[in-house]
Structure formats: structure tokens, C-alpha cells
Design a protein around this motif. Structure first.
Motif, PDB file in Angstrom:
ATOM      1  N   CYS A 243     -40.522-106.950  55.196  1.00 35.34           N
ATOM      2  CA  CYS A 243     -41.148-108.249  55.421  1.00 35.34           C
ATOM      3  C   CYS A 243     -40.347-109.004  56.470  1.00 35.34           C
ATOM      4  CB  CYS A 243     -41.145-109.085  54.129  1.00 35.34           C
ATOM      5  SG  CYS A 243     -42.305-108.460  52.924  1.00 35.34           S
TER       6      CYS A 243
ATOM      7  N   CYS B 105     -39.243-114.119  50.611  1.00 43.59           N
ATOM      8  CA  CYS B 105     -39.698-115.292  49.867  1.00 43.59           C
ATOM      9  C   CYS B 105     -38.721-115.535  48.712  1.00 43.59           C
ATOM     10  CB  CYS B 105     -41.093-115.075  49.301  1.00 43.59           C
ATOM     11  SG  CYS B 105     -42.296-114.589  50.534  1.00 43.59           S
TER      12      CYS B 105
ATOM     13  N   CYS C 167     -39.258-113.607  45.454  1.00 43.25           N
ATOM     14  CA  CYS C 167     -39.505-112.161  45.567  1.00 43.25           C
ATOM     15  C   CYS C 167     -38.404-111.318  44.940  1.00 43.25           C
ATOM     16  CB  CYS C 167     -39.623-111.770  47.036  1.00 43.25           C
ATOM     17  SG  CYS C 167     -39.972-110.019  47.228  1.00 43.25           S
TER      18      CYS C 167
ATOM     19  N   GLY D 110     -43.876-105.396  49.903  1.00 47.13           N
ATOM     20  CA  GLY D 110     -43.684-105.617  51.327  1.00 47.13           C
ATOM     21  C   GLY D 110     -44.966-106.088  52.057  1.00 47.13           C
TER      22      GLY D 110
HETATM   23  S1  SF4 Z   1     -42.952-108.626  49.339  1.00 42.82           S
HETATM   24 FE1  SF4 Z   1     -44.258-110.433  49.267  1.00 42.82          FE
HETATM   25  S2  SF4 Z   1     -43.076-111.886  48.056  1.00 42.82           S
HETATM   26 FE2  SF4 Z   1     -41.637-110.343  48.782  1.00 42.82          FE
HETATM   27  S3  SF4 Z   1     -40.769-111.114  50.685  1.00 42.82           S
HETATM   28 FE3  SF4 Z   1     -42.531-109.845  51.195  1.00 42.82          FE
HETATM   29  S4  SF4 Z   1     -44.255-111.267  51.329  1.00 42.82           S
HETATM   30 FE4  SF4 Z   1     -42.612-112.317  50.236  1.00 42.82          FE
END
Ligand code: SF4
Length: 482
Positions: A175, A179, A182, A229
Motif C-alpha cells: 500500500c 492506515c 490496519c 493490500g
Molecule cells: S491494507 Fe487496507 S487498511 Fe491496510 S494500509 Fe492498505 S489500504 Fe490501509
């Protein structure tokens, strides 16, 4: 909290019930000690369970008794007795707290499975099934109805799937940033991005090996799902190579659905959308989580609500398939009014699917460590209440749902669809209707044995660096199949 079991050893049932009511309490089993202080005593005598709950100087009791004879032994016996233990605990906890959790005495991740089983066995419809869920498990009427309506989609999907159908998952655990809530991707996003090249090569090898395995055992891919991800973190070239290899390795002629998550709008470009479309994807996810810029910044998303609007418009122009949008109720700094505005904005865009999640406090997330600003259960209830009233009015139906540990208020995540736009993968995977072959880091393959309902699992290495050095799930899978 100390747990004392008398006349049984159903620790798992006791712990699930404990977590439903007291998620911040850890179970302890003091050896040989007499019950004192905060504790719960769970007794089982024949077909009758009793719970005594002592908390901060107050005591409450609950009981539950089987309606009919208890099977002599086997899984059905265990299931029934565990249900009685949980119901007794539930009744004591309700007495003590004066309120019931939304899912009553139901503790599992997949309540729809239970509703679908009941419908299959009795031939009854959603209204009677909802009544059964409320009476048997004390599920609130609203949740029972949600569950029964999703169960109808489960039965429909099951009837449409063939015996040799499998669902194929491809994991891209990268990513652009992490977040705060997460727990999926590694905490050092930047360091892990440097592994993308090697990761793609390893995944190409696993896709190719899994394709050979599928052909050998006559598996038919009914749905493909690229998740993470955020798969669209990859370059258009990498996406093209992976999707191209997948099309070469597997016979996709009977594949009915192909989803690629493009969750973070800051990863969506015209070129990637056209790659997805050219390679056969028919469904993507663009996930705002919230349309409040202040909340987006607080959760570390590094994009704005405006970026969501841009990505959505770009997708409508260059992709043409179904679009799902995720929202989360209970984000830090969010409130019912702001959530309402987010949902209204999302609905104004006209997506085919909307998935409404409830925030979960995952232990390995930054949010769990730092805390702060999380709305109370009542605020999350208000947000969900709004969603559950406005979505049906906009033509959406709940088609799959699941629960997670440590969710705010004990609430659920629900996928909503316009008629004819339900995601087969989401239903089949969540309801464990068919096997899921999961490729890539963190992949959890499930081999579902139809009839017995038995499930064998194969887990891939969780982190990209471990996965790259591994041989993936295929060797283990081959042993199970052979
Ligand atoms: S998997 Fe989803 S929640 Fe986790 S960092 Fe990536 S976008 Fe954000």
C-alpha cells in the motif's frame, strides 16, 4: 477475568462469550482456586447450563436448557452444549449490564452460515429465519433480518456454483502508506515497497504452479479476486504481467467474476484501469472509508475525498465494470453527521456495491497502540442505523456479512449490492461454499470438502520477504489433494 468451568471443558465457548461482552478482558483459568473477585462460573449438568457472573461486587445468574434430547456424542452434542453454555453466560451478562449486544449469544464470524443452514433444512423464508435467529440466539431483530436476507444470497450462490468450482485469490500486500487501523500490511511500508520486484516474480511462479495444479485436478475457476493490500499499488506493467500469467495458467472460460481491489484512490490511474479492463477484470473497489478529509488525515490515508471523486470518475470513463466502495463506521474523529455525509456522497456517485464496515481494534494496528478519538458504540450504532435505512431506499440489499473480533460496539461488516450485482467471490469465500486457492503472501487456502463440510487449510508465509523465499501453497496443496 477468571473463568471456572464445572462439568465441562468448553473453554472456547466461554472465551467467545467473554469476548462478546467484555472484549478488554483476557480469560484466566486459576488452577484449584476457589472463585472470588471478578469471575464467571460456567456449569453444565446434563442438558442444563448455568452461569454465575461476579463483577465489581455485583452478581448475576443465567441459565439455559436444551429443548429436546442431547445427542450421546459427536459434533452435534458439542455444538448444542456449547450453545447452552454461551446462552447461560449471555443471560447473566445481560442481567448485569442491562443491555444485550446486537448479535445476542451468537459469537461466530459467519452468522449467515447458520441462517442459511436453517433455511436449507426447513425450507423456510427470511422472515421465519430471522425469527428463529432472534428466538434461539437472542439476536436483535435488525441483525437477524440482515442475516436472513444475506442467507438468501448464500443459497442462491451455492445453487449456481458447480461442484468443481473454486475461487481464486491473489494477494498483493503493498500500500502507498499504512492506515492507522490496519493490521494487514507490514508497518514499514517504504521498506516493503522495495520488495515489489522480487514479490511479483515469486507470485508469477506460484500462479503458474497453481494453474498446473488446477488443470490436473479439474478445478474450474468461478471467480478471481486480487486483494491486499492495494493491488493497484503495482505498476501497470506488473499488473499486466500478473493478470496475463493468470489468464495463461488457468482456464478462465467459465470464470464469472473478476475483481481487482483499487482501494486507495491515490493509486488509480487511467493506464492501470485500462490494463485491468483489457485483462478481463469486471469489478473494482475504490474505498474512501470516509469522505471527511480531517478523518482521512487522522487515519493516515494520504489522500483526500476529492481524490476519491476523481478516481471514481476516471474509473467510470476507463473501466466500465462494477465498482464497490467501502466505508467504515467508527473511525477516530468521525461522528454520525460526518458518516451520514460520507454515505450520501458515495451513494450520489452511483456505485453498484457499498460495503459498510465497523472499525475493529486490531492488536497490531497503530490505532490500537495509540488509541484516541474512537467513537463509542452508540455513535457507531447511529452510523450503521443510518446506513441500514438509507441503503435499502437506494435499492441496495445486504448480500454478505461477517463479524470480527474487537469491532466497535460488537457490530458487523456488511456488503450491499444493487440487484444482480452481488459479488460471487465475497459470498462464496465468506460462506465457505467452495474451496479458495489463495496465492501470494498471507494467502490462506481453504479446501472445502462438500458434503462433510470439512475444511483443510494451507497458509502461505505472511510477509513479502518470507513469501519470496518460500515455495508458496502449491506443494502443500498437492499433498492434500493427492
Ligand atoms: S491494507 Fe487496507 S487498511 Fe491496510 S494500509 Fe492498505 S489500504 Fe490501509
Amino acid at each position: 477475568m477468571n473463568i471456572f468451568l464445572k462439568g465441562h471443558e468448553y473453554r472456547y465457548a466461554a472465551e467467545q462469550a467473554l469476548m462478546s461482552f467484555f472484549p478488554d478482558q483476557r480469560p484466566e483459568y486459576p488452577d484449584g482456586a476457589e472463585p472470588e473477585g471478578n469471575c464467571v462460573i460456567l456449569s453444565l449438568d446434563g442438558a442444563r447450563a448455568a452461569a454465575e457472573l461476579r463483577l465489581d461486587g455485583r452478581t448475576a445468574r443465567g441459565e439455559a436448557e436444551a429443548d429436546g434430547p442431547v445427542p450421546e456424542n459427536g459434533t452435534e452434542r458439542d455444538r448444542l452444549l456449547q450453545k447452552l453454555v454461551k446462552l447461560a453466560f449471555f443471560r447473566a451478562a445481560v442481567e448485569l449490564r442491562g443491555s444485550a449486544p446486537p448479535w445476542g449469544a451468537l459469537t461466530g464470524v459467519r452468522p449467515v452460515k447458520l441462517a442459511a443452514k436453517y433455511m436449507r433444512q426447513t425450507g423456510l423464508g427470511p422472515a421465519e429465519t430471522a425469527e428463529y435467529m432472534s428466538e434461539e440466539y437472542c439476536v436483535s431483530p435488525g441483525r437477524a433480518e440482515l442475516c436472513a436476507r444475506a442467507a438468501e444470497y448464500s443459497l442462491k450462490a451455492d445453487a449456481e456454483l458447480e461442484e468443481k468450482d473454486v475461487l481464486l485469490y491473489v494477494g498483493i500486500p503493498f500500500c502507498p502508506s499504512r492506515c492507522s487501523y490496519c493490521s494487514f500490511v507490514s508497518s514499514s511500508v517504504e521498506r516493503s515497497l522495495a520488495l515489489i520486484g522480487d514479490y511479483v516474480e515469486a507470485l508469477l511462479r506460484e500462479i503458474s504452479a497453481a494453474g498446473r495444479l488446477a488443470a490436473k485436478y479439474g478445478m474450474n475457476v468461478a471467480a478471481v479476486y486480487f486483494g491486499g493490500g492495494t493491488p493497484t499499488t503495482l505498476s501497470p506493467e506488473s499488473l499486466d504481467r500478473l493478470m496475463g500469467e493468470l489468464a495463461d495458467a488457468f482456464d478462465l472460460s467459465r470464470c464469472r467474476e473478476y475483481t481487482v481491489e483499487a482501494g486507495r484512490p491515490d493509486t488509480v490511474t487511467e493506464e492501470k484501469l485500462e490494463t485491468l479492463r483489457r485483462r478481463g477484470a469486471g469489478r473494482i473497489s475504490i474505498n474512501p472509508q470516509t469522505m471527511n478529509d480531517r478523518v482521512l488525515a487522522a487515519i493516515g490515508r494520504r489522500h483526500t475525498a476529492g481524490d476519491v471523486l476523481t478516481a471514481f470518475a476516471l474509473a467510470r470513463e476507463h473501466f466500465l465494470g462494477d465498482i464497490n466502495m467501502d466505508l467504515i463506521a467508527g473511525l477516530p474523529g468521525d461522528g454520525p453527521d460526518s458518516f451520514r455525509r460520507s454515505l450520501d456522497t458515495v451513494l450520489g456517485l452511483g456505485p453498484e456495491n457499498v460495503t459498510v464496515h465497523t472499525l475493529t481494534m486490531k492488536r497490531s494496528s497503530r490505532l490500537s497502540a495509540e488509541g484516541g478519538g474512537i467513537p463509542e458504540g452508540e455513535a457507531a450504532a447511529e452510523m450503521l442505523g443510518y446506513a441500514y435505512s438509507v441503503l435499502p431506499s437506494a435499492g441496495f440489499s445486504p448480500y454478505y456479512l461477517y463479524r470480527q473480533k474487537f469491532s466497535v460496539g460488537g457490530f458487523e461488516n456488511t456488503g450491499w449490492c444493487l440487484r444482480g450485482h452481488e459479488s460471487l467471490y465475497n459470498i462464496g469465500m465468506m460462506e465457505e461454499l467452495r474451496s479458495v486457492i489463495a496465492l501470494g503472501a498471507g494467502g490462506a487456502t481453504k479446501l472445502v470438502h462438500p458434503g462433510s463440510g470439512k475444511i483443510d487449510r494451507v497458509f502461505n508465509k505472511k510477509y513479502p520477504y518470507e513469501y519470496i523465499a518460500s515455495s508458496g501453497c502449491v506443494p502443500e496443496l498437492e499433498k492434500l489433494l493427492g
